[in-house]
Design a protein around this motif. Structure first.
Motif, PDB file in Angstrom:
ATOM      1  N   MET A 141       0.954  -0.987  -0.064  1.00  0.00           N
ATOM      2  CA  MET A 141       0.122   0.030  -0.049  1.00  0.00           C
ATOM      3  C   MET A 141       0.737   1.112  -0.066  1.00  0.00           C
ATOM      4  SD  MET A 141      -3.073   0.945   2.793  1.00  0.00           S
ATOM      5  CE  MET A 141      -2.026   1.540   4.220  1.00  0.00           C
ATOM      6  N   SER A 142       0.375   2.333  -0.854  1.00  0.00           N
ATOM      7  CA  SER A 142       1.264   3.487  -0.588  1.00  0.00           C
ATOM      8  C   SER A 142       0.537   4.379  -0.289  1.00  0.00           C
ATOM      9  CB  SER A 142       1.780   3.796  -2.215  1.00  0.00           C
ATOM     10  OG  SER A 142       2.721   2.870  -2.842  1.00  0.00           O
ATOM     11  N   GLU A 143       0.999   5.498   0.169  1.00  0.00           N
ATOM     12  CA  GLU A 143       0.391   6.783   0.692  1.00  0.00           C
ATOM     13  C   GLU A 143       1.314   8.015   0.378  1.00  0.00           C
ATOM     14  OE1 GLU A 143       0.486   8.298   5.143  1.00  0.00           O
ATOM     15  OE2 GLU A 143      -1.132   6.763   4.929  1.00  0.00           O
ATOM     16  N   LEU A 197       3.910   1.224   2.624  1.00  0.00           N
ATOM     17  CA  LEU A 197       3.475   0.745   3.872  1.00  0.00           C
ATOM     18  C   LEU A 197       3.234  -0.784   3.540  1.00  0.00           C
ATOM     19  CD1 LEU A 197       1.111   3.561   4.918  1.00  0.00           C
ATOM     20  CD2 LEU A 197       3.457   3.165   5.709  1.00  0.00           C
ATOM     21  N   LEU A 198       3.793  -1.565   4.578  1.00  0.00           N
ATOM     22  CA  LEU A 198       3.293  -2.969   4.697  1.00  0.00           C
ATOM     23  C   LEU A 198       2.543  -3.019   5.852  1.00  0.00           C
ATOM     24  CD1 LEU A 198       4.091  -5.788   3.314  1.00  0.00           C
ATOM     25  CD2 LEU A 198       5.893  -5.681   5.169  1.00  0.00           C
ATOM     26  N   GLU A 219       6.638   1.080   7.598  1.00  0.00           N
ATOM     27  CA  GLU A 219       7.135   1.934   6.663  1.00  0.00           C
ATOM     28  C   GLU A 219       8.492   1.224   5.899  1.00  0.00           C
ATOM     29  OE1 GLU A 219       7.995   6.073   7.586  1.00  0.00           O
ATOM     30  OE2 GLU A 219       6.348   6.243   8.692  1.00  0.00           O
ATOM     31  N   MET A 220       8.230   1.005   4.475  1.00  0.00           N
ATOM     32  CA  MET A 220       9.449  -0.022   3.872  1.00  0.00           C
ATOM     33  C   MET A 220      10.351   1.199   3.262  1.00  0.00           C
ATOM     34  SD  MET A 220       7.265  -2.749   1.897  1.00  0.00           S
ATOM     35  CE  MET A 220       8.837  -3.427   1.215  1.00  0.00           C
ATOM     36  N   MET A 261       5.374   1.884  12.402  1.00  0.00           N
ATOM     37  CA  MET A 261       6.511   1.358  12.799  1.00  0.00           C
ATOM     38  C   MET A 261       7.654   1.457  11.634  1.00  0.00           C
ATOM     39  SD  MET A 261       6.067  -2.233  15.052  1.00  0.00           S
ATOM     40  CE  MET A 261       4.719  -2.006  16.124  1.00  0.00           C
ATOM     41  N   SER A 262       8.949   1.800  12.000  1.00  0.00           N
ATOM     42  CA  SER A 262       9.982   1.764  10.924  1.00  0.00           C
ATOM     43  C   SER A 262      11.108   1.142  11.579  1.00  0.00           C
ATOM     44  CB  SER A 262      10.221   3.240  10.461  1.00  0.00           C
ATOM     45  OG  SER A 262      10.714   4.054  11.564  1.00  0.00           O
ATOM     46  N   GLY A 263      12.075   0.631  10.730  1.00  0.00           N
ATOM     47  CA  GLY A 263      13.275  -0.173  11.207  1.00  0.00           C
ATOM     48  C   GLY A 263      13.855  -0.744  10.005  1.00  0.00           C
TER      49      GLY A 263
END
Length: 78
Positions: free
Chosen positions: A1-3, A16-17, A34-35, A69-71
């Motif tokens: 999914m994209s935003e 986004l995943l 967030e990829m 989340m991000s990482g």
């Protein structure tokens, strides 16, 4: 999914995943991850219905109240 949204420096797109926690006990709700551009080019859409392991560096609440989340993606399973 994209935003996609506009910022002061121009348009920005987040990839986004949508994830569901499988630990015990699991989180109550799904969350967005967030990829990075590198992760998107490496994994793309191949992560659908796969178990992944995340190294979470940051957690925040999005505009809609969803956890974001991000990482880094550390492991991709079957």
């Amino acid at each position: 999914m994209s935003e996609t949204f506009d910022t002061k420096k121009g348009s920005k797109t987040l990839h986004l995943l949508v994830c569901q926690d499988q630990s015990r006990p699991p989180l109550r709700n799904s969350f967005d991850y967030e990829m990075t551009a590198d992760e998107l080019s490496k994994h793309g859409a191949t992560l659908v219905d796969k178990a992944i392991e995340l190294n979470v560096r940051d957690m925040s609440q999005g505009f809609s109240g969803r956890i974001r989340m991000s990482g880094a993606i550390t492991k991709v399973g079957a």
